[in-house]
Design a protein around this motif. Structure first.
Motif, PDB file in Angstrom:
ATOM      1  N   PRO A  81      49.707  28.161  -8.307  1.00  0.00           N
ATOM      2  CA  PRO A  81      48.984  27.829  -8.378  1.00  0.00           C
ATOM      3  C   PRO A  81      47.415  27.920  -8.851  1.00  0.00           C
ATOM      4  N   LEU A  82      47.207  29.754  -9.297  1.00  0.00           N
ATOM      5  CA  LEU A  82      46.240  29.186  -9.971  1.00  0.00           C
ATOM      6  C   LEU A  82      46.443  28.792 -11.217  1.00  0.00           C
ATOM      7  N   THR A  83      47.015  28.574 -11.897  1.00  0.00           N
ATOM      8  CA  THR A  83      47.133  27.325 -13.228  1.00  0.00           C
ATOM      9  C   THR A  83      47.023  26.118 -13.455  1.00  0.00           C
ATOM     10  N   ARG A  84      46.979  26.188 -11.888  1.00  0.00           N
ATOM     11  CA  ARG A  84      47.386  24.321 -11.338  1.00  0.00           C
ATOM     12  C   ARG A  84      46.006  24.002 -11.616  1.00  0.00           C
ATOM     13  N   ALA A  85      45.422  25.219 -10.966  1.00  0.00           N
ATOM     14  CA  ALA A  85      43.364  24.920 -10.277  1.00  0.00           C
ATOM     15  C   ALA A  85      42.852  25.022 -11.608  1.00  0.00           C
ATOM     16  N   ILE A  86      43.318  25.706 -12.780  1.00  0.00           N
ATOM     17  CA  ILE A  86      42.521  25.880 -13.816  1.00  0.00           C
ATOM     18  C   ILE A  86      42.579  24.961 -14.765  1.00  0.00           C
ATOM     19  N   VAL A  87      43.606  24.539 -15.150  1.00  0.00           N
ATOM     20  CA  VAL A  87      43.902  23.801 -16.353  1.00  0.00           C
ATOM     21  C   VAL A  87      44.155  22.266 -15.707  1.00  0.00           C
ATOM     22  N   GLY A  88      44.783  22.252 -14.795  1.00  0.00           N
ATOM     23  CA  GLY A  88      45.473  21.040 -14.216  1.00  0.00           C
ATOM     24  C   GLY A  88      46.756  21.006 -13.858  1.00  0.00           C
ATOM     25  N   THR A  89      47.803  21.793 -14.382  1.00  0.00           N
ATOM     26  CA  THR A  89      48.992  21.303 -14.691  1.00  0.00           C
ATOM     27  C   THR A  89      49.394  22.514 -15.009  1.00  0.00           C
ATOM     28  N   SER A  90      50.386  23.222 -14.477  1.00  0.00           N
ATOM     29  CA  SER A  90      51.727  24.281 -14.355  1.00  0.00           C
ATOM     30  C   SER A  90      52.198  24.114 -15.805  1.00  0.00           C
ATOM     31  N   LEU A  91      52.534  22.926 -16.732  1.00  0.00           N
ATOM     32  CA  LEU A  91      53.159  23.167 -17.483  1.00  0.00           C
ATOM     33  C   LEU A  91      52.448  22.990 -19.566  1.00  0.00           C
ATOM     34  N   GLY A  92      53.047  23.274 -20.701  1.00  0.00           N
ATOM     35  CA  GLY A  92      52.400  22.512 -21.507  1.00  0.00           C
ATOM     36  C   GLY A  92      51.503  24.595 -21.581  1.00  0.00           C
ATOM     37  N   SER A  93      51.409  24.456 -23.744  1.00  0.00           N
ATOM     38  CA  SER A  93      50.599  25.772 -24.153  1.00  0.00           C
ATOM     39  C   SER A  93      49.444  26.118 -23.581  1.00  0.00           C
ATOM     40  N   SER A  94      48.323  24.519 -22.955  1.00  0.00           N
ATOM     41  CA  SER A  94      47.772  25.008 -22.535  1.00  0.00           C
ATOM     42  C   SER A  94      47.774  26.118 -21.278  1.00  0.00           C
ATOM     43  N   ALA A  95      49.061  24.795 -19.839  1.00  0.00           N
ATOM     44  CA  ALA A  95      48.676  26.203 -18.504  1.00  0.00           C
ATOM     45  C   ALA A  95      49.573  27.833 -19.416  1.00  0.00           C
ATOM     46  N   ALA A  96      50.212  27.663 -20.285  1.00  0.00           N
ATOM     47  CA  ALA A  96      51.008  29.463 -20.881  1.00  0.00           C
ATOM     48  C   ALA A  96      49.978  30.601 -20.839  1.00  0.00           C
ATOM     49  N   VAL A  97      48.783  29.782 -21.220  1.00  0.00           N
ATOM     50  CA  VAL A  97      47.721  30.545 -21.546  1.00  0.00           C
ATOM     51  C   VAL A  97      46.798  31.099 -20.445  1.00  0.00           C
ATOM     52  N   VAL A  98      47.389  30.507 -19.326  1.00  0.00           N
ATOM     53  CA  VAL A  98      45.945  31.427 -17.516  1.00  0.00           C
ATOM     54  C   VAL A  98      47.823  32.879 -17.709  1.00  0.00           C
ATOM     55  N   PRO A  99      49.250  32.685 -17.728  1.00  0.00           N
ATOM     56  CA  PRO A  99      49.790  33.430 -17.090  1.00  0.00           C
ATOM     57  C   PRO A  99      49.317  34.621 -18.403  1.00  0.00           C
ATOM     58  N   LEU A 100      49.574  34.148 -19.623  1.00  0.00           N
ATOM     59  CA  LEU A 100      49.509  34.999 -20.594  1.00  0.00           C
ATOM     60  C   LEU A 100      48.738  36.027 -20.194  1.00  0.00           C
ATOM     61  N   THR A 101      47.103  35.667 -20.200  1.00  0.00           N
ATOM     62  CA  THR A 101      46.036  36.029 -20.610  1.00  0.00           C
ATOM     63  C   THR A 101      46.062  37.438 -19.290  1.00  0.00           C
ATOM     64  N   LEU A 102      46.571  37.011 -18.161  1.00  0.00           N
ATOM     65  CA  LEU A 102      46.520  37.871 -16.965  1.00  0.00           C
ATOM     66  C   LEU A 102      47.524  38.955 -16.771  1.00  0.00           C
ATOM     67  N   GLY A 103      48.843  38.294 -17.674  1.00  0.00           N
ATOM     68  CA  GLY A 103      49.686  39.304 -18.399  1.00  0.00           C
ATOM     69  C   GLY A 103      49.133  40.263 -19.327  1.00  0.00           C
ATOM     70  N   SER A 104      48.142  40.137 -20.069  1.00  0.00           N
ATOM     71  CA  SER A 104      48.317  40.974 -21.366  1.00  0.00           C
ATOM     72  C   SER A 104      46.977  42.040 -20.833  1.00  0.00           C
ATOM     73  N   ILE A 105      46.107  41.086 -20.603  1.00  0.00           N
ATOM     74  CA  ILE A 105      44.508  41.864 -19.872  1.00  0.00           C
ATOM     75  C   ILE A 105      45.025  43.240 -19.500  1.00  0.00           C
ATOM     76  N   PRO A 106      45.686  43.819 -18.461  1.00  0.00           N
ATOM     77  CA  PRO A 106      45.631  44.640 -17.890  1.00  0.00           C
ATOM     78  C   PRO A 106      46.374  46.210 -19.217  1.00  0.00           C
ATOM     79  N   PHE A 107      47.425  45.231 -19.592  1.00  0.00           N
ATOM     80  CA  PHE A 107      48.087  46.200 -20.829  1.00  0.00           C
ATOM     81  C   PHE A 107      46.950  47.131 -21.984  1.00  0.00           C
ATOM     82  N   PHE A 108      46.207  46.141 -22.501  1.00  0.00           N
ATOM     83  CA  PHE A 108      45.144  45.984 -23.285  1.00  0.00           C
ATOM     84  C   PHE A 108      43.462  47.084 -22.687  1.00  0.00           C
ATOM     85  N   ALA A 109      44.078  46.847 -21.836  1.00  0.00           N
ATOM     86  CA  ALA A 109      42.972  47.746 -21.462  1.00  0.00           C
ATOM     87  C   ALA A 109      43.449  49.343 -21.167  1.00  0.00           C
ATOM     88  N   ARG A 110      44.447  49.386 -20.569  1.00  0.00           N
ATOM     89  CA  ARG A 110      45.005  50.556 -20.544  1.00  0.00           C
ATOM     90  C   ARG A 110      44.866  51.273 -22.181  1.00  0.00           C
TER      91      ARG A 110
END
Length: 222
Positions: A81-110
């Motif tokens: 739902p967040l990806t659709r709100a930001i990008v307008g779709t949940s499919l494709g490479s641009s949409a994948a950037v949202v979960p990729l970023t959310l998944g890597s930020i906590p790791f990199f912060a540590r």
């Protein structure tokens, strides 16, 4: 395979590789922009840090831990739902950037927090004793001293993002993972599966070797 089939396979792999590089590059930049300040903040305000704020450190640390504890495949689905709100779709490479970023930020912060903990406490105390500001402490001591470890952390994060980007293909995220699933697994095309695995391995090897070389050069200059 005939020459036309090989040509088609090369075109598919080349296009998917570019999509993967786009996803990893963009999410890596956002991760660096957000994760670096977050990691610095975690270090500064921890109870034993230069500017201890336990009441703020606890919720921030808990939030980072929650982000790290979520399996990426679960995160992919949960943030649709967040990806659709930001990008307008949940499919494709641009949409994948949202979960990729959310998944890597906590790791990199540590990773950043751990790198800063390795900085010599004596140098930190010397800057504080001489009346140095927080800005001086961060940009003249912490980041320069931890730069090799931070660069190694960036390399580790980018390698992780390559794996995450391949996993994003499960939900139509584009890139090599999507190619492997749609054209390889679902169509029982062994050539496509082998080609995507080879390219992913080469990408990881390239990123790791470039990162290791940069870290060695920085270490030799110190």
């Amino acid at each position: 395979m005939n020459p036309e089939s090989w040509s088609e396979l090369l075109d598919l792999v080349a296009g998917a590789t570019l999509e993967t590089l786009y996803m990893v590059g963009l999410s890596g930049l956002v991760t660096l922009a957000v994760g670096l300040p977050a990691g610095v903040a975690l270090y500064l305000i921890e109870p034993a840090g230069p500017c201890p704020l336990p009441w703020l450190h606890r919720p921030l640390s808990t939030l980072v831990n929650i982000g790290r504890s979520l399996p990426f495949i679960v995160l992919l689905i949960a943030v649709i739902p967040l990806t659709r709100a930001i990008v307008g779709t949940s499919l494709g490479s641009s949409a994948a950037v949202v979960p990729l970023t959310l998944g890597s930020i906590p790791f990199f912060a540590r990773v950043v927090e751990a790198a800063l903990r390795e900085v010599d406490r004596g140098r930190i105390e010397a800057v504080v004793a001489m009346g140095g500001t927080l800005r001086h402490l961060i940009f003249m001591v912490l980041l320069p001293e931890a730069l090799p470890a931070l660069l190694a952390g960036v390399t580790l994060t980018l390698v992780m993002l390559v794996g995450f980007s391949a996993m994003a293909g499960v939900v139509g995220g584009g890139g090599l993972g999507d190619l492997a699933i749609r054209y390889g697994y679902q169509r029982f095309n062994t050539e496509v599966m082998v080609a995507t695995v080879v390219v992913l391995v080469l990408l990881v090897q390239l990123l790791q070797s470039l990162g290791d070389r940069a870290v060695r050069r920085l270490a030799h200059r110190r």
